[in-house]
Design a protein around this motif. Structure first.
Motif, PDB file in Angstrom:
ATOM      1  N   MET A   1       0.848  -1.191  -0.529  1.00  0.00           N
ATOM      2  CA  MET A   1       0.012  -0.170   0.180  1.00  0.00           C
ATOM      3  C   MET A   1       1.069   1.198  -0.168  1.00  0.00           C
ATOM      4  O   MET A   1       1.956   1.635   0.600  1.00  0.00           O
ATOM      5  CB  MET A   1      -1.027   0.066   1.040  1.00  0.00           C
ATOM      6  CG  MET A   1      -1.782  -0.949   1.536  1.00  0.00           C
ATOM      7  SD  MET A   1      -3.157  -1.339   3.131  1.00  0.00           S
ATOM      8  CE  MET A   1      -1.953  -0.988   4.277  1.00  0.00           C
ATOM      9  N   GLU A   5      -3.223   5.137   0.714  1.00  0.00           N
ATOM     10  CA  GLU A   5      -3.800   4.106   0.479  1.00  0.00           C
ATOM     11  C   GLU A   5      -3.764   3.499   2.216  1.00  0.00           C
ATOM     12  O   GLU A   5      -4.952   3.286   3.111  1.00  0.00           O
ATOM     13  CB  GLU A   5      -3.102   3.040  -0.542  1.00  0.00           C
ATOM     14  CG  GLU A   5      -3.605   3.230  -1.492  1.00  0.00           C
ATOM     15  CD  GLU A   5      -3.295   2.113  -2.326  1.00  0.00           C
ATOM     16  OE1 GLU A   5      -3.783   2.384  -3.667  1.00  0.00           O
ATOM     17  OE2 GLU A   5      -2.016   1.673  -1.878  1.00  0.00           O
ATOM     18  N   MET A   6      -3.048   3.447   2.743  1.00  0.00           N
ATOM     19  CA  MET A   6      -3.057   3.616   4.089  1.00  0.00           C
ATOM     20  C   MET A   6      -3.571   3.885   5.078  1.00  0.00           C
ATOM     21  O   MET A   6      -4.659   3.521   6.120  1.00  0.00           O
ATOM     22  CB  MET A   6      -1.345   3.054   4.411  1.00  0.00           C
ATOM     23  CG  MET A   6      -1.260   2.328   6.744  1.00  0.00           C
ATOM     24  SD  MET A   6      -0.105   1.889   6.950  1.00  0.00           S
ATOM     25  CE  MET A   6       0.870   0.582   5.292  1.00  0.00           C
ATOM     26  N   ARG A   9      -7.429   3.153   4.144  1.00  0.00           N
ATOM     27  CA  ARG A   9      -8.145   1.860   4.909  1.00  0.00           C
ATOM     28  C   ARG A   9      -8.406   1.755   6.502  1.00  0.00           C
ATOM     29  O   ARG A   9      -9.216   1.354   6.855  1.00  0.00           O
ATOM     30  CB  ARG A   9      -6.879   1.142   4.276  1.00  0.00           C
ATOM     31  CG  ARG A   9      -6.997   0.348   2.848  1.00  0.00           C
ATOM     32  CD  ARG A   9      -8.129  -0.609   2.920  1.00  0.00           C
ATOM     33  NE  ARG A   9      -8.029  -1.191   2.866  1.00  0.00           N
ATOM     34  CZ  ARG A   9      -6.399  -3.105   2.738  1.00  0.00           C
ATOM     35  NH1 ARG A   9      -6.044  -2.358   2.092  1.00  0.00           N
ATOM     36  NH2 ARG A   9      -7.130  -3.869   3.556  1.00  0.00           N
ATOM     37  N   ARG A  68       2.645  -4.677   7.385  1.00  0.00           N
ATOM     38  CA  ARG A  68       2.379  -4.802   5.972  1.00  0.00           C
ATOM     39  C   ARG A  68       0.607  -4.647   5.982  1.00  0.00           C
ATOM     40  O   ARG A  68       0.184  -4.443   7.620  1.00  0.00           O
ATOM     41  CB  ARG A  68       2.808  -6.044   6.075  1.00  0.00           C
ATOM     42  CG  ARG A  68       3.690  -6.650   6.353  1.00  0.00           C
ATOM     43  CD  ARG A  68       4.638  -7.811   5.804  1.00  0.00           C
ATOM     44  NE  ARG A  68       3.768  -9.192   6.672  1.00  0.00           N
ATOM     45  CZ  ARG A  68       4.375  -9.273   7.846  1.00  0.00           C
ATOM     46  NH1 ARG A  68       5.837  -8.737   8.109  1.00  0.00           N
ATOM     47  NH2 ARG A  68       3.962 -10.036   8.862  1.00  0.00           N
ATOM     48  N   GLU A  69      -0.160  -5.054   4.349  1.00  0.00           N
ATOM     49  CA  GLU A  69      -1.515  -4.977   4.335  1.00  0.00           C
ATOM     50  C   GLU A  69      -2.022  -5.680   5.326  1.00  0.00           C
ATOM     51  O   GLU A  69      -3.339  -5.520   5.579  1.00  0.00           O
ATOM     52  CB  GLU A  69      -1.399  -5.244   2.763  1.00  0.00           C
ATOM     53  CG  GLU A  69      -3.210  -4.872   1.912  1.00  0.00           C
ATOM     54  CD  GLU A  69      -3.191  -4.701   1.162  1.00  0.00           C
ATOM     55  OE1 GLU A  69      -4.345  -4.839   0.829  1.00  0.00           O
ATOM     56  OE2 GLU A  69      -2.001  -5.015   0.167  1.00  0.00           O
ATOM     57  N   GLU A  70      -2.153  -7.084   5.471  1.00  0.00           N
ATOM     58  CA  GLU A  70      -2.616  -7.771   6.129  1.00  0.00           C
ATOM     59  C   GLU A  70      -2.900  -7.723   8.009  1.00  0.00           C
ATOM     60  O   GLU A  70      -3.302  -8.573   8.465  1.00  0.00           O
ATOM     61  CB  GLU A  70      -2.561  -9.387   6.230  1.00  0.00           C
ATOM     62  CG  GLU A  70      -0.630  -9.773   6.338  1.00  0.00           C
ATOM     63  CD  GLU A  70       0.728  -9.467   5.334  1.00  0.00           C
ATOM     64  OE1 GLU A  70       1.363  -9.616   5.488  1.00  0.00           O
ATOM     65  OE2 GLU A  70       0.132  -9.016   4.495  1.00  0.00           O
ATOM     66  N   LEU A  72      -2.574  -4.859   8.957  1.00  0.00           N
ATOM     67  CA  LEU A  72      -3.537  -3.027   9.618  1.00  0.00           C
ATOM     68  C   LEU A  72      -4.530  -3.490  10.008  1.00  0.00           C
ATOM     69  O   LEU A  72      -5.189  -2.597  11.022  1.00  0.00           O
ATOM     70  CB  LEU A  72      -3.918  -2.764   8.088  1.00  0.00           C
ATOM     71  CG  LEU A  72      -4.099  -1.354   7.847  1.00  0.00           C
ATOM     72  CD1 LEU A  72      -3.502  -0.022   7.903  1.00  0.00           C
ATOM     73  CD2 LEU A  72      -4.471  -0.775   6.608  1.00  0.00           C
TER      74      LEU A  72
END
Length: 460
Positions: A1, A5-6, A9, A68-70, A72
């Protein structure tokens, strides 16, 4: 991301009443050298996510590096849970309402890299050669850091600030390592660093140090260069919190209650101020609070910052205020700003004297290079103690005649403001003691007629 974007989200994932998200993307590049030789160089990058969840008048803060994205959703859930479990926050206020988004919000982050030293590195190499030919050795480091902070809130705030920070510390030693001199500069991009001038200044100080003069402790007329002034004024600035003053815990507390705002601190009308837009030392024009403290509030994130006079014409004008402390004190909201500027009296000599001219105007006194190991002794008077380092020089009849021994000093920056007898020309400078934490300062040299060298120091 991407950082943008972070932010979006994380805000969408929060299930509480409000949310603040900060993403800090940081990159650094550095050069280190010793004995006229480059020893190491390197680059690094880091990322940190801070989620501040709001549940009524409670706040939960969770900060993690390299998310990391997973991961968040787990970070946001932890912040939401922390807010629900927290005690009511005394500084709770409605989140700042959205204004215009930062114009460069959507732009990519462009990290710093070793190329920032493209012009500086060859000049440093020439300085090594000059020092080697003169029997001197240069030690130190150059560092450039770029921090991009993205701030988003559930009220629609979308703000970004890109902060470049550069510093050079340069130490010269004689061939036998018995004489030492230090200088440092603050810069945004290293294009304005005059390495030749810095090397020449250090060489001159080492020449002065060939003649050694031992002096006893005592009060001496003393010239403090901008770097030393910065170290003292930064400590004053850090101590200027309204909450501590209101609670009777600081030098800015008024006997019987309240603060000393409006009180004249010194006869010489000096000004100590901050300005997010100041040329060369620009900083974030809005509050970025990763946690609440006595001087900051997570509820104030996104609050605009503007030029602020902390001391104007010698009078205490403002203290660090959150919206909460401003309500307690009845004073304007004046959050801390990440730079500091000191100027002499308006209408004084024009132009103000340089440090060299101040030396020429000294009949008998001391010239400091820098201060070191500064520690607080008494918060009620802001008495601090510390050591001189890397050069204290004796001035006789307008000329430097030798180096003297080091001292331990005991002084209060606030008290000094009432005793300063001359203020020189101001310029961008780097504090010696505090440059790990605070680099953006514009300071003058000052003359103090009775600086307190309390004891002789054995430091060398």
């Amino acid at each position: 991301m991407t950082p943008q974007e972070m932010v979006e989200r994380a805000l969408a994932l929060s299930t509480n009443d409000g949310c603040v998200v900060l993403v800090d993307e940081e990159s650094t590049a550095n050069l280190r050298f010793a004995g006229n030789t480059l020893t190491t160089n390197g680059v690094a990058r880091s990322s940190r996510l801070t989620v501040i969840s709001i549940a009524g008048d409670r706040a939960g803060v969770v900060s993690r590096a390299a998310v990391r994205e997973e991961q968040l959703a787990d970070v946001v859930a932890a912040a939401d849970a922390a807010a629900r479990d927290a005690q009511p926050a005394e500084d709770a206020r409605p989140l700042v309402e959205a204004g215009p988004a930062s114009a460069h919000w959507d732009e990519d982050v462009r990290p710093t890299d070793i190329g920032v030293f493209e012009a500086f590195a060859p000049a440093l190499g020439e300085a090594f050669a000059t020092a080697e030919a003169g029997g001197r050795r240069l030690y130190g480091f150059a560092e450039h850091r770029l921090t991009s902070t993205f701030l988003g809130t559930s009220t629609g705030v979308r703000l970004r600030h890109d902060q470049p920070t550069g510093r050079l510390e340069l130490n010269a030693k004689s061939g036998d390592l018995k004489r030492s001199a230090w200088t440092g500069v603050s810069t945004e991009d290293f294009t304005d660093v005059d390495v030749d001038a810095l090397g020449a200044s250090l060489a001159q100080r080492l020449e002065w140090a060939k003649n050694r003069v031992d002096l006893p402790a005592g009060r001496y007329e003393t010239l403090l260069p901008p770097s030393a002034v910065a170290d003292l004024m930064i400590y004053l600035f850090w101590s200027a919190g309204a909450r501590d003053a209101l609670d009777g815990r600081s030098v800015f507390s008024k006997p019987g209650g309240g603060t000393r705002v409006g009180e004249q601190l010194g006869a010489l009308p000096v000004t100590l101020s901050s300005d997010p837009g100041a040329a060369g030392i620009a900083c974030a024009p809005f509050v970025m609070a990763h946690a609440s403290s006595r001087e900051s509030s997570v509820f104030d994130n996104g609050l605009p910052l503007g030029p602020t006079d902390w001391i104007r014409d010698g009078r205490l004008e403002a203290l660090h205020q959150t919206r909460y402390s401003a309500q307690l004190s009845g004073l304007p909201v004046t959050p801390a700003v990440d730079n500091l500027i000191m100027r002499g009296p308006a209408g004084g000599p024009s132009p103000s004297p340089s440090l060299e001219e101040m030396i020429a105007g000294t009949r008998h006194g001391l010239l400091l290079t820098c201060l070191w190991y500064i520690r607080e002794v008494d918060p009620q008077t802001l008495l601090v103690t510390g050591l001189t380092r890397d050069g204290v020089y004796l001035v006789e009849h307008g000329e430097v005649v030798g180096e003297v021994n080091n001292f331990r000093f005991n002084e209060s920056p606030v008290d000094l403001l009432g005793r300063v007898s001359e203020v020189g020309a101001e310029g961008r400078t780097l504090p010696r003691e505090w440059n790990d934490y605070f680099q953006r300062t514009i300071m003058p040299a000052v003359r103090v007629p009775d600086f307190n060298m309390s004891t002789v120091s054995q430091a060398s």
